[in-house]
Enzyme design. Structure first.
Site, short mmCIF file in Angstrom:
data_model
loop_
_atom_site.label_atom_id
_atom_site.label_comp_id
_atom_site.label_asym_id
_atom_site.label_seq_id
_atom_site.Cartn_x
_atom_site.Cartn_y
_atom_site.Cartn_z
N SER A 149 -11.60 2.54 0.21
CA SER A 149 -12.49 1.85 1.13
C SER A 149 -13.61 2.78 1.58
O SER A 149 -13.38 4.00 1.74
CB SER A 149 -11.71 1.36 2.36
OG SER A 149 -12.58 0.96 3.40
N TYR A 164 -5.81 1.84 9.11
CA TYR A 164 -6.22 1.43 7.76
C TYR A 164 -6.91 2.57 7.03
O TYR A 164 -6.55 2.93 5.90
CB TYR A 164 -7.15 0.23 7.89
CG TYR A 164 -7.78 -0.27 6.61
CD1 TYR A 164 -7.11 -1.17 5.80
CD2 TYR A 164 -9.05 0.15 6.24
CE1 TYR A 164 -7.69 -1.64 4.64
CE2 TYR A 164 -9.64 -0.32 5.08
CZ TYR A 164 -8.96 -1.21 4.27
OH TYR A 164 -9.54 -1.67 3.12
#
Length: 259
Positions: A149, A164
């Site tokens: 990400s 996350y």
């Protein structure tokens, strides 16, 4: 694409019932590779991915996989061996794309141990040990791609993503070390880090909250959020021979997000 090509390279793509996984599956199949797509909660989505690939002349199959349950990975490996043999007459994989996951959006003060463990099981432990379970099937000179990400990069620090991003950052570090460990077999290991992309993450957040899109697009150099095919093309490149001299890298595929 020939449906009779028994020497076709085969790629496993986890979490390919929608979003980036589906985009990657379609782009990889368009490059004359066979694909095995996995799904967890949405078998109908995986069926649509397979159907779209077959309608375009490609070869694909679908298998269930719960990325959070590492104890099921040996059974998945056996099921995969059966699919390789029956669908392709093959015993080896060319590549593995660890893409399955779920989004962030839980603030630090609201984080619980159980929620943190959910991130860990799916976003870091899952891809790490699935790679280990399938490594005997991956051919020498093959490829592994981990979907990370852009949140792991400086400049993309948003509230609610500490858990996350921590797991995605761990996956990037693991990618670099695995590239070194697996280099003796000429297996390339890379990560791709998407920016904001139109997927079902966050419980289909972009569809439920379309007002989010303009703000994110304004932070992107190209003035729009990403589409699954944008990232899928990068993943297809990383499993192809065109990227044969790239390993241990984290490729940001974000359209210049937060430049």
């Amino acid at each position: 694409m020939s449906k009779q090509n028994t020497d076709q390279r085969i790629v496993v793509i986890t979490g390919a019932s929608s979003g980036i996984g589906r985009g990657a599956a379609i782009e990889i199949a368009a490059r004359d590779m066979g694909v095995v797509v996995t799904y967890n909660a949405r078998p109908e989505g995986a069926d649509r991915t397979v159907e779209e690939i077959r309608e375009a002349g490609g070869r694909a199959a679908a298998l269930p996989l719960d990325f959070s349950r590492t104890e099921t990975f040996p059974d998945f490996a056996r099921a995969l061996r059966d699919v390789l043999a029956t669908e392709w007459g093959a015993g080896r994989l060319h590549a593995l794309v660890n893409n399955a996951g779920f989004g962030g959006g839980r603030g630090f003060e609201e984080m619980t141990v159980d929620a943190f463990d959910d991130y860990y099981r799916v976003l870091l432990r899952g891809p790490y040990f699935l790679t280990q379970a399938l490594l005997p099937l991956i051919e020498d000179g093959g490829a592994i791609v981990n979907t990370s990400s852009s949140s792991v990069r400086p400049g993309d620090t948003e509230p609610g993503f500490s858990g996350y991003a921590a797991m995605k950052g761990g996956l990037v570090i693991a990618t670099r070390f695995l590239a070194k460990e697996l280099s003796s077999r000429s297996i390339r290991v890379n990560a791709v880090s998407p920016g904001p992309t139109r997927t079902r993450l966050g419980d289909n957040a972009f569809e439920r909250f379309p007002e989010l899109i303009d703000g994110l697009a304004a932070k992107t150099a190209f003035g729009r959020i990403g589409e699954p095919a944008d990232v899928g093309k990068v993943i297809a490149f990383l499993v192809s021979d065109d990227s044969a001299w790239i390993t241990g890298e984290d490729i940001q595929a974000s359209g210049g997000y937060s430049l």
